[in-house]
Write a protein that holds these residues in place. Structure first.
Motif, PDB file in Angstrom:
ATOM      1  N   ALA A  19       0.857  -1.410  -0.082  1.00 16.56           N
ATOM      2  CA  ALA A  19      -0.024   0.224  -0.078  1.00 16.56           C
ATOM      3  C   ALA A  19       0.907   1.260   0.001  1.00 16.56           C
ATOM      4  O   ALA A  19       0.625   2.266  -0.790  1.00 16.56           O
ATOM      5  CB  ALA A  19      -0.698   0.023   1.475  1.00 16.56           C
ATOM      6  N   GLY A  20       1.946   1.208   0.766  1.00 15.02           N
ATOM      7  CA  GLY A  20       2.655   2.413   0.636  1.00 15.02           C
ATOM      8  C   GLY A  20       3.531   2.754  -0.450  1.00 15.02           C
ATOM      9  O   GLY A  20       3.545   3.937  -0.763  1.00 15.02           O
ATOM     10  N   LEU A  21       3.981   1.642  -1.136  1.00 16.15           N
ATOM     11  CA  LEU A  21       4.925   1.950  -2.303  1.00 16.15           C
ATOM     12  C   LEU A  21       3.787   2.294  -3.398  1.00 16.15           C
ATOM     13  O   LEU A  21       4.212   3.124  -4.129  1.00 16.15           O
ATOM     14  CB  LEU A  21       5.543   0.542  -2.702  1.00 16.15           C
ATOM     15  N   GLY A 169       0.148   7.315   6.996  1.00 15.64           N
ATOM     16  CA  GLY A 169       0.713   6.237   7.569  1.00 15.64           C
ATOM     17  C   GLY A 169       0.093   5.084   6.923  1.00 15.64           C
ATOM     18  O   GLY A 169      -0.920   4.426   6.859  1.00 15.64           O
ATOM     19  N   ALA A 170       1.129   4.134   6.210  1.00 20.24           N
ATOM     20  CA  ALA A 170       1.166   3.015   5.746  1.00 20.24           C
ATOM     21  C   ALA A 170       1.971   2.055   6.289  1.00 20.24           C
ATOM     22  O   ALA A 170       2.471   0.797   5.460  1.00 20.24           O
ATOM     23  CB  ALA A 170       1.110   3.098   4.120  1.00 20.24           C
ATOM     24  N   ASP A 171       1.795   2.077   7.725  1.00 18.29           N
ATOM     25  CA  ASP A 171       2.816   0.890   8.425  1.00 18.29           C
ATOM     26  C   ASP A 171       2.229  -0.316   9.309  1.00 18.29           C
ATOM     27  O   ASP A 171       2.681  -0.500  10.242  1.00 18.29           O
ATOM     28  CB  ASP A 171       3.551   1.818   9.352  1.00 18.29           C
ATOM     29  N   GLY A 172       1.146  -0.664   8.383  1.00 17.62           N
ATOM     30  CA  GLY A 172       0.621  -1.968   8.763  1.00 17.62           C
ATOM     31  C   GLY A 172      -0.011  -2.239  10.062  1.00 17.62           C
ATOM     32  O   GLY A 172      -0.267  -1.117  10.755  1.00 17.62           O
ATOM     33  N   ARG A 173      -0.336  -3.574  10.293  1.00 18.50           N
ATOM     34  CA  ARG A 173      -1.185  -3.740  11.710  1.00 18.50           C
ATOM     35  C   ARG A 173      -0.627  -3.119  13.227  1.00 18.50           C
ATOM     36  O   ARG A 173      -1.290  -2.659  13.506  1.00 18.50           O
ATOM     37  CB  ARG A 173      -1.146  -5.229  11.759  1.00 18.50           C
ATOM     38  N   GLN A 174       0.881  -2.977  13.350  1.00 18.01           N
ATOM     39  CA  GLN A 174       1.458  -2.405  14.592  1.00 18.01           C
ATOM     40  C   GLN A 174       1.656  -1.008  14.134  1.00 18.01           C
ATOM     41  O   GLN A 174       2.878  -0.605  14.407  1.00 18.01           O
ATOM     42  CB  GLN A 174       2.431  -3.297  14.912  1.00 18.01           C
ATOM     43  N   LEU A 297      -4.519   7.605   7.478  1.00 17.19           N
ATOM     44  CA  LEU A 297      -3.941   6.150   7.640  1.00 17.19           C
ATOM     45  C   LEU A 297      -4.499   5.361   6.351  1.00 17.19           C
ATOM     46  O   LEU A 297      -5.850   5.815   5.956  1.00 17.19           O
ATOM     47  CB  LEU A 297      -4.585   5.729   8.739  1.00 17.19           C
ATOM     48  N   ILE A 298      -3.699   4.541   5.902  1.00 20.48           N
ATOM     49  CA  ILE A 298      -4.312   3.600   4.564  1.00 20.48           C
ATOM     50  C   ILE A 298      -4.043   2.348   4.887  1.00 20.48           C
ATOM     51  O   ILE A 298      -3.060   2.040   5.603  1.00 20.48           O
ATOM     52  CB  ILE A 298      -3.764   4.078   3.379  1.00 20.48           C
ATOM     53  N   GLY A 299      -4.697   1.460   4.218  1.00 15.01           N
ATOM     54  CA  GLY A 299      -4.454  -0.145   4.416  1.00 15.01           C
ATOM     55  C   GLY A 299      -4.385  -0.684   5.769  1.00 15.01           C
ATOM     56  O   GLY A 299      -5.482  -0.202   6.549  1.00 15.01           O
ATOM     57  N   LEU A 313      -6.152  -6.515   1.110  1.00 17.84           N
ATOM     58  CA  LEU A 313      -5.144  -5.559   0.155  1.00 17.84           C
ATOM     59  C   LEU A 313      -6.048  -4.618  -0.632  1.00 17.84           C
ATOM     60  O   LEU A 313      -5.807  -3.555  -1.088  1.00 17.84           O
ATOM     61  CB  LEU A 313      -3.996  -6.251  -0.594  1.00 17.84           C
ATOM     62  N   ASN A 314      -6.922  -5.270  -1.355  1.00 21.49           N
ATOM     63  CA  ASN A 314      -7.789  -4.535  -2.135  1.00 21.49           C
ATOM     64  C   ASN A 314      -8.496  -3.137  -1.762  1.00 21.49           C
ATOM     65  O   ASN A 314      -8.459  -2.173  -2.164  1.00 21.49           O
ATOM     66  CB  ASN A 314      -8.922  -5.185  -2.690  1.00 21.49           C
ATOM     67  N   LEU A 315      -8.938  -3.450  -0.261  1.00 23.61           N
ATOM     68  CA  LEU A 315      -9.527  -2.193   0.501  1.00 23.61           C
ATOM     69  C   LEU A 315      -8.425  -1.158   0.392  1.00 23.61           C
ATOM     70  O   LEU A 315      -8.864  -0.050   0.525  1.00 23.61           O
ATOM     71  CB  LEU A 315      -9.833  -2.840   1.990  1.00 23.61           C
ATOM     72  N   GLY A 316      -7.134  -1.481   1.047  1.00 24.56           N
ATOM     73  CA  GLY A 316      -6.020  -0.800   1.299  1.00 24.56           C
ATOM     74  C   GLY A 316      -5.726   0.182  -0.232  1.00 24.56           C
ATOM     75  O   GLY A 316      -5.515   1.216  -0.156  1.00 24.56           O
ATOM     76  N   LEU A 317      -6.043  -0.582  -1.320  1.00 20.18           N
ATOM     77  CA  LEU A 317      -5.671   0.148  -2.531  1.00 20.18           C
ATOM     78  C   LEU A 317      -6.673   1.009  -2.827  1.00 20.18           C
ATOM     79  O   LEU A 317      -6.438   2.085  -3.445  1.00 20.18           O
ATOM     80  CB  LEU A 317      -5.393  -1.035  -3.628  1.00 20.18           C
TER      81      LEU A 317
END
Length: 416
Positions: A19-21, A169-174, A297-299, A313-317
């Protein structure tokens, strides 16, 4: 670390996952100066043991990848899904989605496709390297943020400070960004884990994706591209209770294959495992807000869902597409891209879509992952009934393809 990295940018993106990339690339290609901060180095990414996770890329996500000109490279690794079958236990498929029932999926040549995650990351990184507007700072994490009325800055673990109008912020679950924003989250622990591996089988998979709901948890069999001549492959996502006495992870190869064979439809023929198994815990997380002053925040940093429908991932995109649309429109009108109005619009446009998908996956998992015999007949009846109701199937199809509800403009058009 690059000492000549610019200290100022339009946008700083925290996290170099898919998502971040993607977010970095689409903004960089369209005239924004972007800094992407990733706590791992590219070498660490490259040398990490491949975890064999695959992603179901929906038609909507493919449209986004078309918009950033990487779909042609990705499609070389993508296996289309032309048929989706949902079964309950040992009964034959009770609910099936076939390509010819839907014009849009026919045009797309599938409901979506399966790609190995590591290919997506590699292709994104390769494209980013060519963009002069994007600075990738690797091996550094965000240590603290500092907000002022007109900008926001991040201090990194090597004590550098970078400043921008907006931090994503695309830094995942934590997510560190989420914690720093001090936002509450709704969390649910499914007390399950997903076990992932790749299987080769004697006969072609015919581009069918199968979701078989067992009382012990769902087993998904997802079609992958053949590797060499006549090496037919599928990706397995097998969900089990975390409390189970004997984990699938502990089974020896022979027992594991035997257990899988009993759950595989006959038409695959003989199967054998080709990769090691890899597991991760399953939980639901949804941030009460996706925004804070000059932050979005994304993803997975905003929402993580059960992989039962392969939509995480599709939601994040879709977040990426929506946020990009707002940022580029704001930039074109020389407005502040970190404004409260922009962030409120992002929150409003994404909340309902994400909440719907969270509800669908959460309830599907609750309905199917249990042993209550009283539920079995009604589950079967329910699935068979759904199979006959075309309008209902159309809604589910659109949701799966990422074309339902409030679709971001970039995804609708397949271009920025």
């Amino acid at each position: 670390v690059m000492s000549n990295a610019p200290k100022k940018a339009d946008v700083i993106i925290i996290g170099g996952g898919i998502a971040g990339l993607t977010q970095s690339l689409i903004l960089g290609q369209n005239g924004c100066n972007v800094i992407c901060l990733d706590r791992e180095t590219i070498k660490e990414h490259r040398d990490a043991p491949i975890n064999y996770r695959t992603t179901a890329i929906s038609y909507g996500s493919r449209q986004l990848f078309e918009a950033i000109n990487i779909w042609d490279d990705l499609s070389a690794h993508a296996c289309p899904i032309k048929d989706i079958q949902v079964a309950d236990g040992n009964s034959p498929a009770l609910l099936s989605f076939v390509l010819d029932e839907d014009i849009q999926s026919q045009e797309a040549k599938g409901f979506g496709c399966i790609i190995e995650n590591n290919f997506i990351s590699k292709i994104l990184l390769y494209a980013i390297k060519k963009e002069k507007n994007i600075t990738l700072i690797e091996g550094q994490s965000a240590k603290k943020f500092k907000y002022s009325e007109n900008s926001i800055s991040v201090e990194t673990s090597d004590n550098n400070i970078y400043e921008a109008s907006l931090i994503i912020g695309a830094d995942g679950r934590q997510s560190f960004t989420l914690q720093w924003m001090n936002i509450d989250v709704e969390e649910y622990n499914y007390k399950q884990r997903a076990i992932v591996s790749i299987i080769t089988h004697e006969n072609p998979h015919q581009n069918i994706a199968i979701e078989n709901f067992k009382s012990t948890g769902p087993l998904a069999i997802l079609p992958m591209l053949d590797e060499a001549k006549n090496t037919h492959r599928s990706s397995i996502v097998w969900t089990e209770d975390s409390k189970t006495k004997r984990s699938i992870m502990e089974l020896d190869e022979e027992t594991y294959l035997c257990a899988l064979s009993n759950r595989f439809p006959r038409f695959y023929g003989d199967i054998k495992a080709t990769t090691q198994r890899f597991s991760y815990p399953l939980g639901l997380i949804n941030a009460h807000s996706y925004i804070a002053p000059r932050c979005a925040l994304i993803g997975d940093a905003a929402h993580g869902i059960h992989p039962i429908a392969g939509q995480g991932l599709n939601l994040g995109l879709r977040d990426v597409a929506e946020l990009t649309d707002l940022i580029l429109r704001s930039k074109k009108e020389s407005q502040d891209i970190g404004s409260e109005d922009l962030l409120n619009a992002y929150e409003k446009n994404r909340r309902s879509d994400n909440s719907l998908m969270i509800a669908i996956t959460h309830n599907l998992n609750k309905l199917f992952s249990n042993n209550m015999s009283s539920l079995k007949p009604s589950r079967k009846l329910g699935l068979s009934a759904m199979n006959k109701i075309q309008p209902f199937k159309k809604i589910i199809r659109k949701q799966t393809m990422g074309t339902s509800g409030n679709v971001p403009r970039i995804i609708k058009q397949g271009k920025v």
